[in-house]
Design a protein around this motif. Structure first.
Motif, short mmCIF file in Angstrom:
data_model
loop_
_atom_site.label_atom_id
_atom_site.label_comp_id
_atom_site.label_asym_id
_atom_site.label_seq_id
_atom_site.Cartn_x
_atom_site.Cartn_y
_atom_site.Cartn_z
N GLU A 12 43.04 32.55 47.51
CA GLU A 12 44.01 33.50 47.34
C GLU A 12 45.20 33.76 48.51
OE1 GLU A 12 42.52 38.55 48.46
OE2 GLU A 12 40.99 36.76 49.33
N SER A 13 44.94 33.00 49.92
CA SER A 13 45.71 33.67 50.54
C SER A 13 47.04 32.50 50.17
CB SER A 13 45.95 32.51 52.05
OG SER A 13 45.43 31.79 52.01
N ILE A 14 47.02 31.64 49.21
CA ILE A 14 48.29 30.52 49.19
C ILE A 14 48.43 30.69 47.67
CG2 ILE A 14 48.71 28.52 47.94
CD1 ILE A 14 46.34 27.30 49.43
N MET A 15 48.01 32.08 47.02
CA MET A 15 48.47 32.13 46.21
C MET A 15 49.38 34.12 46.14
SD MET A 15 47.47 30.79 42.44
CE MET A 15 48.11 32.98 42.05
N LEU A 16 49.25 33.85 46.90
CA LEU A 16 49.50 35.32 47.43
C LEU A 16 51.56 34.92 48.04
CD1 LEU A 16 50.16 38.74 48.02
CD2 LEU A 16 49.19 37.53 49.93
N VAL A 17 51.22 33.81 48.74
CA VAL A 17 52.32 33.38 49.49
C VAL A 17 53.75 32.64 47.71
CG1 VAL A 17 53.45 31.11 50.40
CG2 VAL A 17 51.58 32.60 50.98
N GLU A 28 57.52 43.81 37.68
CA GLU A 28 56.26 43.23 36.55
C GLU A 28 56.83 41.65 36.15
OE1 GLU A 28 59.21 45.62 33.99
OE2 GLU A 28 57.65 47.61 35.01
N ALA A 29 57.87 41.33 36.53
CA ALA A 29 57.57 39.18 36.15
C ALA A 29 56.57 39.31 36.56
CB ALA A 29 58.62 39.02 36.40
N VAL A 30 55.87 39.09 37.77
CA VAL A 30 55.68 37.83 39.11
C VAL A 30 54.39 38.93 38.25
CG1 VAL A 30 54.73 37.85 41.44
CG2 VAL A 30 56.78 37.49 40.90
N LEU A 31 53.61 40.15 38.29
CA LEU A 31 52.33 40.42 38.41
C LEU A 31 51.68 40.17 36.86
CD1 LEU A 31 52.99 44.53 39.21
CD2 LEU A 31 51.50 42.44 40.33
N ALA A 32 52.82 39.46 35.85
CA ALA A 32 52.47 39.27 34.71
C ALA A 32 51.49 37.68 34.50
CB ALA A 32 54.09 39.25 33.57
N LEU A 33 52.20 36.89 35.77
CA LEU A 33 51.80 35.70 36.92
C LEU A 33 50.58 35.20 36.50
CD1 LEU A 33 54.95 34.27 37.84
CD2 LEU A 33 54.21 33.72 35.18
N ILE A 34 49.33 37.00 37.09
CA ILE A 34 48.80 36.18 37.53
C ILE A 34 47.60 36.73 36.36
CG2 ILE A 34 46.48 38.22 38.67
CD1 ILE A 34 48.79 39.01 40.08
N THR A 47 38.05 40.37 39.88
CA THR A 47 38.11 41.44 40.86
C THR A 47 39.10 40.78 41.93
OG1 THR A 47 35.52 41.95 40.75
CG2 THR A 47 36.46 41.90 43.21
N LYS A 48 38.86 39.68 41.81
CA LYS A 48 39.96 38.62 42.94
C LYS A 48 41.73 38.50 42.04
CE LYS A 48 37.12 35.23 44.74
NZ LYS A 48 36.73 33.48 44.42
N ALA A 49 41.52 39.09 40.72
CA ALA A 49 43.32 39.07 40.01
C ALA A 49 43.43 40.62 40.72
CB ALA A 49 43.04 39.48 38.97
N ASP A 50 42.37 41.57 40.78
CA ASP A 50 43.00 43.12 40.90
C ASP A 50 43.38 43.01 42.12
OD1 ASP A 50 42.62 44.00 38.94
OD2 ASP A 50 40.95 44.56 38.96
#
Length: 839
Positions: free
Chosen positions: A601-606, A642-648, A693-696
């Protein structure tokens, strides 16, 4: 005896013609008077008497007293006579005859003994019971038996029969002492007593004969040596011999013979020999000469008439003669069946048991030296040799002392002793095998482990060579402690050793297989680690295709390496398939672990923040943006977010765009798992990286971080708008001209100015301009930052800033257009301008 002396006196006075030439010219009266004097007349007050000088050698022993009691001192006298260790190298002779016929005198002259002789003055019985002595300078036991037909016994012939039976049982040569004039007489020649003895012994000889047929060693003959005393030569020896032989044959024929021996003759059981002796008084010189000649028949084995022939020997070792004679006498006294071989066997059993016990006791003491040194996992050096030496010493000790007894009993007792010795040594043998088994297994494991450390080893070859070496070492060690005539075998232990070595080899093979799989797994990780990191750091639609393609290539190489290495492990196809399945599963789990590491989670946020920064803070050419009033911050912000949110959703699940790059594994329960540590395996669940849940949650956190970037950009734009006008610098120059003139005119200020100028010159000359400028910039920036903070904190500036924001700010959080009448407004809550909320 009186009658004989009278006859001899009369013959001496009026000798016949044939004696006149042979009789010496002696004073007959003197000789007879001398003969009437006592030769030896000691009082037999004790059972044992010693003469002066040779106490041990000349001792005589009453073996059976007048009360028919057998002595207990014979063993001691055998030692004194130096015969206890003679083995079979001794002989026994006994005398048989009427009382007062000179039996003791004859024995004393023949063998140099010191038996008491009759006192002519008293004419009473001299020998009572049975006496024994050792012959002078010869290994011969001489028995002087109480005479028959004595007045002391009267008509009681019980002891006469018993002593006769005893003499025949134990003696090799029985001397029958008779006078010449008694030849042809029934009672005078003791024919009646001989008949009784022959009848009793005939039944005994039957048993001996039958046992002799089986054993082949029974000695069932006795020499009857008839010594005819006072032979004056009137009747030739041949005639006397014929008379006695005829009488004996006639007596034998009249015996009541048992079944099976009806046709036997006396010579079947007895050898007969005859010899005459001249008159002791009338022919003393001839008597002494004949005595010396007869003595040679007892002492010189080369003599043609040597009497101690092997066939007469009873085969009783000297150290057992006391026990044997005592047993025979007890059987005679109690009227038991005198089975001579049986008595010999009983003696042999008794003596062999004694000898075996002594040998075994010495053996037990000997094995204590090395028997107690064996510990768990330790080998006693030279144990086999020590056991063999101890056993051999015990057997040699037994053989030396016991081989002289009855051969059948000796052989049987030797086997019993050998079995007892082997049983005692068996625990040492088994303990040695157990310790050898442990040490060989330990060396086997160590040798295999050492062999597996070599480069390019072949596991199967290492196991084969090590197994052969271990088996050879065990066989060699087992052979060293395996004694002959034991029936010991190490095959069972060796079989157990093979099973244990197979188990160890299988265990080591499993361990080596695991190590090999772990090495292959590490290699796989190295191969796909970089690809995973790069692909996840720069996400795209082909991200999972790259990762899976790299993984499948690495896995194929790993499987090939395993198959190539597993060939030397002698693995079965099933084991190989299980190992490959485990390798695929472990490799996939390693890939998933690497992905989880990169998608925490922390690495993904970075990662998302970095991706957002790349699109929001940098232009298409990668140049950092400097926000200007004319830049459309809202549009750029919205596009980047929007571009970044599309990667999740792309990160949430492993899903290649190309179906050919798909990878699948069979799922399994805990029962189906190849190893206990793997447990259950659900492959579809491993394809999910981020749950909904983790994605949201990640999306929410990213939006907050993106909003912060947006506010920061807005603040930087406001700062660029509120710059100081240029004309303001001209005003400052005009207003500060007087101060400048004052500085020039003031010595202090002017000196300070010179120092500053000199410092600047030195700095420039030493090429220190850059560091000084950097330091000055840093100090200046810090001063400006502090001043701005102080300026912004004033109420007047805050009111002006809020008013400017209300006039120019349009919220980027509203997804609708700016023409929407119900757009939200931003109201400041606190003094910090970066914190706002919707109303």
């Amino acid at each position: 005896m009186d009658q004989s002396i009278n006859i001899a006196t009369e013959a001496a006075k009026n000798p016949p013609t044939e004696l006149q030439d042979v009789l010496p010219s002696v004073d007959v009266a003197t000789s007879l008077s001398t003969a009437q004097e006592p030769v030896v007349a000691p009082a037999a007050s004790a059972s044992t008497q010693l003469t002066s000088g040779k106490a041990g050698m000349d001792a005589k022993l009453q073996v059976v007293d007048e009360n028919q009691e057998f002595t207990k001192q014979l063993d001691g006298h055998m030692k004194d006579w130096k015969l206890a260790e003679a083995g079979f190298s001794y002989d026994v002779v006994a005398v048989f005859g009427s009382q007062s016929t000179g039996k003791s005198t004859l024995l004393n002259r023949l063998f140099g003994t010191k038996f008491d002789v009759m006192n002519e003055n008293e004419r009473r019985q001299t020998t009572k019971g049975i006496w024994m002595s050792k012959g002078e300078d010869m290994p011969v036991l001489v028995m002087d038996v109480e005479g028959t037909d004595g007045r002391e016994r009267g008509e009681d012939q019980d002891f006469e029969r018993k002593s006769a039976l005893f003499s025949i049982a134990v003696a090799e040569v029985l001397i029958v002492n008779i006078w010449e004039h008694q030849v042809g007489l029934y009672q005078g020649a003791n024919m009646g007593l001989l008949k009784t003895v022959f009848e009793v012994n005939l039944a005994l000889f039957l048993a001996a004969k039958e046992k002799g047929k089986v054993a082949g060693t029974s000695q069932d003959k006795t020499l009857l040596l008839f010594v005819i005393r006072d032979h004056i030569g009137a009747t030739p020896l041949a005639n006397l011999q014929n008379t006695l032989t005829a009488d004996l044959n006639r007596l034998w024929d009249g015996l009541s013979k048992p079944a099976g021996l009806e046709s036997c003759v006396i010579t079947t059981f007895f050898d007969l020999a005859f010899v005459t002796l001249p008159h002791k008084l009338l022919q003393p010189e001839n008597f002494e000469s004949e005595i010396k000649g007869l003595r040679k028949r007892f002492t010189d084995p080369e003599h043609e008439g040597y009497v101690f022939q092997p066939k007469y020997h009873k085969r009783i070792p000297a150290d057992g003669i006391s026990q044997y004679m005592g047993t025979i006498w007890d059987a005679v006294v109690t009227n038991k069946d005198l089975d001579f071989p049986t008595q010999q066997e009983l003696l042999a059993q008794f003596r062999c048991d004694e000898i075996a016990n002594v040998a075994f006791a010495a053996f037990v003491e000997a094995i204590k030296a090395f028997g107690g040194s064996a510990g768990v996992g330790k080998l006693v050096k030279g144990l086999g040799v020590s056991m063999e030496q101890a056993r051999s010493a015990a057997l040699v000790s037994f053989d030396t002392a016991a081989s002289r007894y009855h051969s059948g009993v000796y052989s049987r007792k030797r086997l019993e002793l050998l079995s007892k010795l082997n049983s005692t040594l068996s625990p040492l043998f088994l303990s040695h095998l157990k310790n050898l088994h442990k040490l060989v297994l330990k060396d086997f494991r160590k040798s295999i482990q050492d062999g597996l450390k070599a480069d390019g080893y072949d596991f199967a070859q290492v196991v084969k060579e090590t197994t052969e070496k271990a088996e050879e070492e065990f066989r060699k060690g087992a052979k060293e402690v395996t004694l002959e005539e034991t029936g010991w075998s190490s095959e069972e232990t060796e079989g157990q050793l093979r099973e244990d070595m197979v188990a160890i080899a299988d265990l080591l093979r499993v361990e080596e297989t695991k190590k090999m799989v772990m090495v292959i797994e590490r290699n796989i990780k190295k191969q796909f680690a970089e690809t995973v990191e790069l692909s996840l750091n720069k996400p795209s639609k082909e991200m999972w295709d790259k990762i899976l393609s790299t993984f499948k290539d690495a896995l194929a190489k790993a499987e090939e390496a395993y198959i190539r290495k597993a060939t030397s492990f002698n693995c079965t196809p099933t084991e190989n398939e299980e190992a490959l399945t485990s390798l695929r599963r472990r490799s996939w789990l390693a890939l998933r672990a690497k992905i989880d590491e990169q998608t925490a989670e922390s690495i993904m946020l970075v990662k998302l923040k970095l991706l957002f920064e790349d699109q929001f803070r940098y232009d298409d050419e990668g140049v950092p943006r400097v926000w200007k009033p004319e830049d459309d911050i809202d549009a750029i912000f919205k596009k980047a977010k929007e571009a970044v949110l599309a990667l999740i959703p792309l990160y949430s699940r492993i899903a290649p765009s190309d179906p050919s790059n798909s990878f699948t594994l069979p799922s399994s329960t805990s029962v189906d798992a190849t190893t206990p540590e793997e447990g259950e395996f659900d492959f579809p669940s491993t394809l999910i990286i981020l749950t909904d849940t983790k994605a949201d949650d990640l999306s929410s956190r990213f939006r907050r971080e993106a909003d912060a970037y947006y506010l920061e950009a807005k603040r930087s734009m406001v700062s660029s708008i509120s710059q100081i006008p240029v004309w303001m610098y001209g005003v400052l120059v005009l207003l500060g001209w007087n101060e400048f003139i004052a500085v020039i005119r003031s010595p202090v200020y002017f000196t300070f100015l010179l120092l500053v100028s000199a410092g600047a010159y030195v700095t420039w000359h030493l090429n220190m301009t850059g560091p000084v400028i950097a330091l000055a910039k840093g100090v200046t920036n810090e001063i400006i930052r502090t001043a701005n903070e102080q300026l912004h904190s004033t109420p007047l500036f805050r009111s002006a800033y809020v008013l400017a924001a209300e006039l120019t700010f349009v919220s980027p959080f509203d997804e609708q257009t700016t023409s929407t009448p119900n757009r939200p407004t931003l109201t400041p809550l606190v003094s910090t301008p970066s914190v706002c909320r919707y109303q």
